[in-house]
Scaffold this motif. Structure first.
Motif, PDB file in Angstrom:
ATOM      1  N   THR A 195       3.239   5.099  -6.330  1.00  0.00           N
ATOM      2  CA  THR A 195       3.002   6.356  -5.606  1.00  0.00           C
ATOM      3  C   THR A 195       2.727   7.509  -6.567  1.00  0.00           C
ATOM      4  O   THR A 195       2.202   8.533  -6.149  1.00  0.00           O
ATOM      5  CB  THR A 195       4.192   6.737  -4.695  1.00  0.00           C
ATOM      6  OG1 THR A 195       5.343   6.957  -5.495  1.00  0.00           O
ATOM      7  CG2 THR A 195       4.452   5.686  -3.646  1.00  0.00           C
ATOM      8  N   GLN A 196       3.083   7.323  -7.833  1.00  0.00           N
ATOM      9  CA  GLN A 196       2.857   8.370  -8.828  1.00  0.00           C
ATOM     10  C   GLN A 196       1.504   8.243  -9.516  1.00  0.00           C
ATOM     11  O   GLN A 196       1.165   9.057 -10.375  1.00  0.00           O
ATOM     12  CB  GLN A 196       3.974   8.328  -9.871  1.00  0.00           C
ATOM     13  CG  GLN A 196       5.348   8.573  -9.260  1.00  0.00           C
ATOM     14  CD  GLN A 196       6.445   8.380 -10.263  1.00  0.00           C
ATOM     15  OE1 GLN A 196       6.428   9.009 -11.322  1.00  0.00           O
ATOM     16  NE2 GLN A 196       7.388   7.511  -9.962  1.00  0.00           N
ATOM     17  N   LEU A 197       0.738   7.208  -9.148  1.00  0.00           N
ATOM     18  CA  LEU A 197      -0.592   7.016  -9.722  1.00  0.00           C
ATOM     19  C   LEU A 197      -1.612   7.845  -8.935  1.00  0.00           C
ATOM     20  O   LEU A 197      -1.395   8.148  -7.769  1.00  0.00           O
ATOM     21  CB  LEU A 197      -0.973   5.533  -9.676  1.00  0.00           C
ATOM     22  CG  LEU A 197      -0.116   4.618 -10.539  1.00  0.00           C
ATOM     23  CD1 LEU A 197      -0.427   3.156 -10.233  1.00  0.00           C
ATOM     24  CD2 LEU A 197      -0.310   4.922 -12.019  1.00  0.00           C
TER      25      LEU A 197
ATOM     26  N   LEU B 250       0.862  -1.168   0.000  1.00  0.00           N
ATOM     27  CA  LEU B 250       0.000   0.000   0.000  1.00  0.00           C
ATOM     28  C   LEU B 250       0.900   1.219   0.000  1.00  0.00           C
ATOM     29  O   LEU B 250       1.731   1.384   0.867  1.00  0.00           O
ATOM     30  CB  LEU B 250      -0.906   0.014   1.236  1.00  0.00           C
ATOM     31  CG  LEU B 250      -1.870  -1.154   1.335  1.00  0.00           C
ATOM     32  CD1 LEU B 250      -2.616  -1.092   2.662  1.00  0.00           C
ATOM     33  CD2 LEU B 250      -2.841  -1.147   0.179  1.00  0.00           C
ATOM     34  N   CYS B 251       0.720   2.033  -0.993  1.00  0.00           N
ATOM     35  CA  CYS B 251       1.562   3.218  -1.114  1.00  0.00           C
ATOM     36  C   CYS B 251       0.991   4.334  -0.263  1.00  0.00           C
ATOM     37  O   CYS B 251      -0.211   4.554  -0.250  1.00  0.00           O
ATOM     38  CB  CYS B 251       1.623   3.670  -2.563  1.00  0.00           C
ATOM     39  SG  CYS B 251       2.250   2.385  -3.630  1.00  0.00           S
TER      40      CYS B 251
ATOM     41  N   ALA C 177      -1.657   8.882  -4.835  1.00  0.00           N
ATOM     42  CA  ALA C 177      -1.273   7.634  -4.198  1.00  0.00           C
ATOM     43  C   ALA C 177      -1.984   6.501  -4.907  1.00  0.00           C
ATOM     44  O   ALA C 177      -3.151   6.605  -5.240  1.00  0.00           O
ATOM     45  CB  ALA C 177      -1.649   7.635  -2.722  1.00  0.00           C
ATOM     46  N   GLY C 178      -1.272   5.452  -5.138  1.00  0.00           N
ATOM     47  CA  GLY C 178      -1.856   4.269  -5.738  1.00  0.00           C
ATOM     48  C   GLY C 178      -1.514   3.073  -4.878  1.00  0.00           C
ATOM     49  O   GLY C 178      -0.682   3.154  -3.984  1.00  0.00           O
ATOM     50  N   GLU C 179      -2.171   1.988  -5.156  1.00  0.00           N
ATOM     51  CA  GLU C 179      -1.924   0.740  -4.443  1.00  0.00           C
ATOM     52  C   GLU C 179      -1.448  -0.277  -5.470  1.00  0.00           C
ATOM     53  O   GLU C 179      -1.978  -0.336  -6.579  1.00  0.00           O
ATOM     54  CB  GLU C 179      -3.230   0.265  -3.799  1.00  0.00           C
ATOM     55  CG  GLU C 179      -3.141  -1.035  -3.072  1.00  0.00           C
ATOM     56  CD  GLU C 179      -4.503  -1.465  -2.540  1.00  0.00           C
ATOM     57  OE1 GLU C 179      -4.788  -2.667  -2.641  1.00  0.00           O
ATOM     58  OE2 GLU C 179      -5.258  -0.615  -2.048  1.00  0.00           O
TER      59      GLU C 179
ATOM     60  N   TRP D 135      -3.202  -1.212  -8.895  1.00  0.00           N
ATOM     61  CA  TRP D 135      -2.375  -1.779  -9.968  1.00  0.00           C
ATOM     62  C   TRP D 135      -2.020  -3.199  -9.582  1.00  0.00           C
ATOM     63  O   TRP D 135      -1.380  -3.429  -8.558  1.00  0.00           O
ATOM     64  CB  TRP D 135      -1.139  -0.914 -10.118  1.00  0.00           C
ATOM     65  CG  TRP D 135      -0.306  -1.148 -11.331  1.00  0.00           C
ATOM     66  CD1 TRP D 135      -0.682  -1.725 -12.505  1.00  0.00           C
ATOM     67  CD2 TRP D 135       1.065  -0.773 -11.499  1.00  0.00           C
ATOM     68  NE1 TRP D 135       0.358  -1.735 -13.393  1.00  0.00           N
ATOM     69  CE2 TRP D 135       1.439  -1.152 -12.796  1.00  0.00           C
ATOM     70  CE3 TRP D 135       1.990  -0.161 -10.674  1.00  0.00           C
ATOM     71  CZ2 TRP D 135       2.732  -0.945 -13.286  1.00  0.00           C
ATOM     72  CZ3 TRP D 135       3.262   0.057 -11.164  1.00  0.00           C
ATOM     73  CH2 TRP D 135       3.633  -0.330 -12.448  1.00  0.00           C
ATOM     74  N   GLU D 136      -2.451  -4.152 -10.380  1.00  0.00           N
ATOM     75  CA  GLU D 136      -2.156  -5.563 -10.151  1.00  0.00           C
ATOM     76  C   GLU D 136      -1.081  -5.989 -11.141  1.00  0.00           C
ATOM     77  O   GLU D 136      -1.281  -5.888 -12.358  1.00  0.00           O
ATOM     78  CB  GLU D 136      -3.419  -6.407 -10.343  1.00  0.00           C
ATOM     79  CG  GLU D 136      -4.547  -6.021  -9.413  1.00  0.00           C
ATOM     80  CD  GLU D 136      -5.897  -6.554  -9.868  1.00  0.00           C
ATOM     81  OE1 GLU D 136      -5.956  -7.357 -10.824  1.00  0.00           O
ATOM     82  OE2 GLU D 136      -6.901  -6.145  -9.269  1.00  0.00           O
TER      83      GLU D 136
END
Length: 178
Positions: free
Chosen positions: A64-66, A7-8, A21-23, A72-73
């Motif tokens: 983290t740049q999303l 988890l970002c 923030a993306g995961e 994102w899988e």
């Protein structure tokens, strides 16, 4: 299959104040069968675990740049590290990883990126290989482990994935705030 979920945390983009923030969820499909995760002077298992941990970090940094809420899988299906392990070069009997331009880094993975509503933004199978990895400029102090692989992934992310995410965001219908 090994699965890692990262988890970002929130990253504040300097200058804009925008929060992103993306995961990312990473699966490693049969890493013991990858083309080249061979250690020079380490046990196979310990070296493989170190490679996986570093690459998990690379994908985490990209996520983290999303945009916030994106998931994102990623399923990594093959890795070929820069260089090749040579067991005959050392007089001490230990092996060395010899990095030459003929031993370019490569990675194969499938991925699906979903927005905060679960809608698919982009997906595909990526087969990356950086044939020019020795030509890029780098600092004399740059001794980061797996730096060529990291640069290859970052280049792909910047040139391929981020523009698709931006196009997707532009194509979304605008919601009125009135």
């Amino acid at each position: 299959m090994r699965t890692t979920i990262l988890l970002c945390g929130l990253a504040i983009v300097l200058g804009t104040g925008a929060v992103q923030a993306g995961e990312v969820q990473i699966k490693w499909q049969d890493p013991e069968k990858f083309t080249d995760i061979r250690p020079a002077n380490d046990s196979r298992k310990a070296f493989r675990e170190r490679v996986i941990k570093k690459f998990d970090g690379f994908f985490n940094d990209m996520a983290t740049q999303l945009p916030e809420g994106y998931k994102w899988e990623v399923t990594v299906t093959d890795v070929d590290l820069a260089g090749d392990v040579d067991y005959f070069i050392s007089r001490s009997g230990s092996a060395l990883r010899v990095v030459k331009d003929i031993y370019s880094p490569a990675i194969r993975f499938t991925h699906v990126l979903r927005d905060k509503h679960g809608e698919e933004v982009v997906s595909g199978e990526e087969r990356l290989r950086d044939m020019g990895f020795m030509q890029s400029l780098r600092s004399a102090n740059d001794n980061e482990e797996f730096r060529y692989e990291k640069q290859m992934l970052n280049n792909w992310f910047t040139k391929e994935l981020q523009p698709k995410v931006e196009q997707y965001a532009l194509a979304l219908p605008k919601v009125s705030t009135n």
